[in-house]
Write an enzyme that holds these catalytic residues in place. Structure first.
Site, PDB file in Angstrom:
ATOM      1  CB  CYS A 113      -0.969  -0.252   1.286  1.00  0.00           C
ATOM      2  SG  CYS A 113      -2.282   0.848   0.943  1.00  0.00           S
ATOM      3  CG  HIS A 127      -3.739  -4.214   2.719  1.00  0.00           C
ATOM      4  ND1 HIS A 127      -2.899  -3.630   3.316  1.00  0.00           N
ATOM      5  CD2 HIS A 127      -4.503  -3.082   1.721  1.00  0.00           C
ATOM      6  CE1 HIS A 127      -2.876  -2.106   3.289  1.00  0.00           C
ATOM      7  NE2 HIS A 127      -3.713  -1.981   2.423  1.00  0.00           N
ATOM      8  CD  GLU A 163      -1.396  -6.415   4.868  1.00  0.00           C
ATOM      9  OE1 GLU A 163      -1.158  -6.988   3.690  1.00  0.00           O
ATOM     10  OE2 GLU A 163      -1.849  -5.371   5.163  1.00  0.00           O
TER      11      GLU A 163
END
Lengths: 187, 314
Positions: free
Chosen positions: A78, A165, A167
């Protein structure tokens, strides 16, 4: 394997740490102002996301130094990705259509990060800014309908950037993407 | 992967090492504080004082549930009835951040009072990773002040110990199962309680309305889950909106409040997708809410994901 998660203030920095730990890395979250000497045992770095516009600034802690002087694999996420693009001569700006939540991306180039994964996958986003021009020495890896540069890598160095993302739990192959990244660090 | 047994062992050691003498712990009946209390009691026994504050903003039947839960543990249980104190402090307040801060401050003052009586110098908290991540500080933008972190007044007179601060909810649940706690599968409930499920200013009437609505949502969803119709959502509740609209009840014009039903799927609250509940279930909840709660004549279902929305509305 020692992986430092460079904290640029993102909401999900801690998730990056968690996923890395789960796949067996010795992960540690450190401030983005950490002197480079203190990261000398790093096998890889992750540059986390952050609040709106932080990826558009000329300074993002010491991220510029890490990108310039460290030769380990680095994954920018990001804001970390946007900063990486700008550092290497690309451009990033407020997105015409910011993306939040569920988005489908299409992999253009499998390369390292998407090795063994489907061409299309669901990822989760949360960004106000985006990379608007790829640096000339970077390769485009994946796009979404509203954001062209969803994933990129440096043409010779092990530097990678992701707008989405990997994660968070709702991203389909997030863990696999991190595993692929760590494979690179084992080399 | 996460090892619950190893975690408990380390956490017990950590508390033994850090806490000298007595500690108090704030408990709510949620899985986080129950796990922290259980671990605390394993380390400290009767030197751990578990304080339960009834804010008047709790779910239906919560106080009895909590009493039952803690009477089984080896610690000292101290319930505090603070309903009036909280209501008075929240009078006229409609800003969500201000609500959270006031509630956080009140909590701390009450704990301080009990800690003084008990001569404890330590406060054990069930803070988990998303709490402090979302509370901001340093580089992070404040999304919400969680009452046990961001709502914390600067001048705390207690030393804080947070044994769960690096865990996510699913890991806390693993620990709870390992410890044999009945709360392991309970859905999360926000620290500020029903105050953040009433948009705008709160009063006793609105608390009653939203408490009933939440109870109906919980009942129906848990029934559908037990009947094998749906998977158990991560969190499911009702929100009372300040929007009023026209309805008709038995040939008479009605002008009532709106309830939003929220139900989401997640593993750690960091991201969440709205639950794809069957229409029959949604309809049954809507019918019950509008029939059993006369102040409400309209029910809507929230289909936003996180991000961009958060799970709770405030």
């Amino acid at each position: 394997m020692k992986v430092y998660v460079i904290d640029n203030g993102g909401q999900w920095t801690h998730r990056e740490w968690r996923v890395l730990r789960y796949i067996g890395a010795d992960a540690e979250i450190v401030a983005n102002t950490t002197p480079i000497e203190e990261l000398s045992d790093a096998d890889a770095l992750v540059l986390s996301g952050g609040a709106p516009r932080v990826g558009l600034q000329d300074k993002l802690g010491k991220c510029d130094e890490y990108l310039k002087y460290m030769d380990v694999p680095i994954l920018g996420i990001c804001a970390g990705h946007q900063f990486m693009a700008r550092f290497f001569g690309g451009e990033a700006a407020p997105a015409k259509v910011p993306e939040y939540g569920k988005v489908e991306i299409e992999v253009v180039e499998e390369d390292v990060l998407f090795r063994g994964l489907p061409r299309k996958m669901i990822v989760w986003e949360s960004h106000n800014d985006e990379v608007t021009r790829l640096p000339s020495n970077f390769i485009l890896l994946a796009s979404s309908p509203n954001c062209k540069v969803q994933a990129m890598r440096h043409e010779s160095r092990p530097l990678f950037g992701l707008q989405f993302h990997p994660e968070v739990e709702h991203t389909q192959y997030g863990k696999e993407i991190f595993q692929n990244f760590l494979e690179e660090a084992k080399k | 992967m996460f090892d619950a047994a190893a975690f408990v062992k380390e956490a017990v050691e950590e508390i033994k090492e850090k806490v000298k003498g007595k500690a108090i712990i704030a408990v709510s009946g949620g899985v986080d504080s129950s796990v922290a209390a259980k671990i605390g009691s394993m380390a400290l026994g009767k030197n751990l004082v578990a304080v339960y504050v009834d804010t008047g903003l709790m779910r239906k039947g919560e106080s009895e549930f909590v009493r039952n839960l803690y009477e089984k543990m080896d610690l000292k249980f101290v319930p505090v009835d603070a309903k009036e104190e909280f209501l008075a402090a929240l009078k006229g307040v409609s800003d969500p951040e201000e609500k959270r801060k006031i509630i956080g401050e009140k909590f701390i003052r009450i704990f301080e009072r009990v800690a003084k009586e008990e001569e404890a110098e330590y406060l054990i908290q069930g803070t988990i990773a998303p709490d402090w991540i979302e509370s901001g500080g340093g580089l992070r933008d404040t999304i919400k002040s969680h009452h046990n972190v961001g709502g914390l007044p600067e001048e705390m007179h207690l030393k804080i110990v947070e044994p769960l601060r690096n865990l996510y909810k699913d890991e806390v649940r693993q620990v709870a199962r390992y410890l044999g706690l009945e709360v392991a599968e309970r859905q999360p409930f926000p620290g500020p309680g029903l105050a953040v499920r009433i948009i705008g200013e709160i009063d006793e009437k609105k608390i009653e309305v939203v408490r009933e609505a939440c109870a109906i949502v919980e009942e129906e969803i848990e029934k559908a889950w037990k009947d094998g119709i749906i998977e158990k959502p991560w969190q499911y509740f009702a929100v009372l909106l300040p929007v009023r609209s026209v309805g008709v009840r038995g040939d008479v014009r009605a002008y009532g409040y709106t309830i939003a039903i929220r139900s989401v799927d997640s593993i750690d609250a960091m991201t969440a997708s709205y639950s794809k509940l069957p229409h029959e279930l949604l309809e049954r909840m809507a019918t019950r809410i509008t029939n059993e709660i006369k102040e409400v004549n309209r029910v809507v279902y929230d289909i936003s994901n996180k991000p961009p929305a958060t799970i709770e509305w405030e």
